[in-house]
Design an enzyme around this catalytic site. Sequence first.
Site, mmCIF file in Angstrom:
data_model
loop_
_atom_site.group_PDB
_atom_site.id
_atom_site.type_symbol
_atom_site.label_atom_id
_atom_site.label_comp_id
_atom_site.label_asym_id
_atom_site.label_seq_id
_atom_site.Cartn_x
_atom_site.Cartn_y
_atom_site.Cartn_z
ATOM 1 N N HIS A 63 -44.718 19.133 76.316
ATOM 2 C CA HIS A 63 -43.842 18.040 75.884
ATOM 3 C C HIS A 63 -44.521 16.679 76.071
ATOM 4 C CE1 HIS A 63 -39.798 16.128 75.357
ATOM 5 N NE2 HIS A 63 -40.367 15.183 76.084
ATOM 6 N N GLU A 64 -44.987 16.424 77.264
ATOM 7 C CA GLU A 64 -45.627 15.128 77.527
ATOM 8 C C GLU A 64 -46.927 15.017 76.726
ATOM 9 O OE1 GLU A 64 -43.782 13.020 78.841
ATOM 10 O OE2 GLU A 64 -42.336 14.363 79.784
ATOM 11 N N HIS A 119 -46.074 13.592 73.395
ATOM 12 C CA HIS A 119 -45.942 12.125 73.468
ATOM 13 C C HIS A 119 -47.343 11.487 73.473
ATOM 14 C CE1 HIS A 119 -41.662 11.585 74.020
ATOM 15 N NE2 HIS A 119 -41.608 12.361 75.082
ATOM 16 N N GLU A 132 -39.802 11.088 70.576
ATOM 17 C CA GLU A 132 -39.263 12.357 71.056
ATOM 18 C C GLU A 132 -39.475 13.465 70.019
ATOM 19 O OE1 GLU A 132 -38.552 12.368 74.109
ATOM 20 O OE2 GLU A 132 -37.569 14.303 74.376
HETATM 21 ZN ZN ZN Z 1 -39.812 13.098 75.972
#
Ligand code: ZN
Length: 506
Positions: A269-270, A273, A299
């Site tokens: 997830h990170e 980003h 997101e």
């Molecule tokens: Zn996030």
Amino acid sequence: MQHSWKDELETFRQLVKKMKAYEEALGVMYWDLRTGAPRQSVEGRSSVIGVLSGAMFKLQTSEEMGRVVQRLSEEDIWKQLDQTDRKMVEECQKEYVRSTKIPQDRYEQFVVLTSQAESVWEDAKERSDFPMFLPYLKKIITYTKEFIERWGYEGHPYNALLDQYEPGMTTDKLDEVFGQLRKRTVPLLQEIAASPHQPDTAFLSQDYGKEEQRKFSHYILEQMGYDFTAGRLDESVHPFATGLNPGDVRITTSFRPDDISFSLFSTIHEGGHALYEQNIARDLMGTVLCTGTSMGIHESQSRFWENKVGRSQPFWRRYFRELQQAFPGKFDHVQADDFYRAINIVQPSLIRIEADELTYNLHVMIRYELEKALFGGELQAAELPEAWNAKYEEYLGVKADRAAEGVLQDVHWAGGAFGYFPSYSLGNMYAAQMYETIRNDLSDFDGLLERGELIPIKDWLTERIYRFGKLLTPAEVIQHVTGEPLNPRYLADYLEAKYRAIYRID
Ligand code: ZN
């Protein structure tokens, strides 16, 4: 004597450069505080952060900034600016107008209040004591209502808050897209609960070494094309990504000894980003456009990598072997497909950050509806716990016995971040819509995953999304990438297809 517009443009660029310098310095300090700063450094560092933030706010709202953005917006000058300068002027003017509507002393009081509230919230959560947090929450809401009036808004007062995180988003649009999504999520959830084919998840909670987890996180990030010469991976309680500039985008993850999925999916997830921030065009460096265009689009990228890639079946057909080797003895008798089903288990729960891909959006909708009611004047802060529990029962069929697992679970309200929550679900909706496009565009998307060829995927996203930074608005990004405006149907279709297969529902 009036300055020539070229001089004004130079002045403007210098002002922005200074602001960006403060921002980067602050970014490094926050990162340091959250990753490894000695405990005794916190007090001194907080005061330095206060000074630098104040100086940055002053620059942003200075008379000089007001003058140059005004001048550069004059029609005959505007026409001569290139796209980047125009967009920068537009952004800075918006920020200037917004910030100068709040008197400096009110702003500073609000900053102090929210920083106190965050530490009170921590204690209140620890003790599960909502009345302890309530006086602070009431004050934060009062300030926020005052700010909304000063900023001004069209339609619902909540629109002024949404605009901070997702420019152009309104309650009318959200009501519509959330309504459609909920109508399809709730019945699917009931079918899933009734299915006799529940995944076995026992092998996800064994004893996993921290070093093994770290190595595997590192490996997956490399596979995704995360550039370790322009970033690093550290550890923090709550995983986060921080983009200082495209040459320095740092992420953190958290290793839970008994839960392999937590570090794995936090890292991916990170990492999503971070790929966004690392791949913004270098010529936007040092400008206010050198960041993601909105919280929702940001997101969408973390969710794309986490869910459409990291929680997909073809991905694990490729990487499960590596996982088995990285954790000797832990997954010997598990099949890749069983692992895939386990990491996608659906379970209505109380805690948003631990929610699965399907029920996650319901957690967000609950917060959105409560916030909207607070600022629409239909709900009082004191009534929140009751309203919270009623909605959890209605949407998810679960009830929190303790406020810590209910209304006190998230830090957002203590920080005054009303209007932020919808970004999470917007991210899911954008991601699903982009997923549909990329599958049509890149022939054999699943094949790429199955062969571990993730770079063409990163390149596709860079070409269409990452490199633009903030040059395009969120609405422009989704239109430009997928050829249509935000449409919740893609997420609903994707979830339905995925979970019908996993739970073997006809
Ligand atoms: Zn996030």
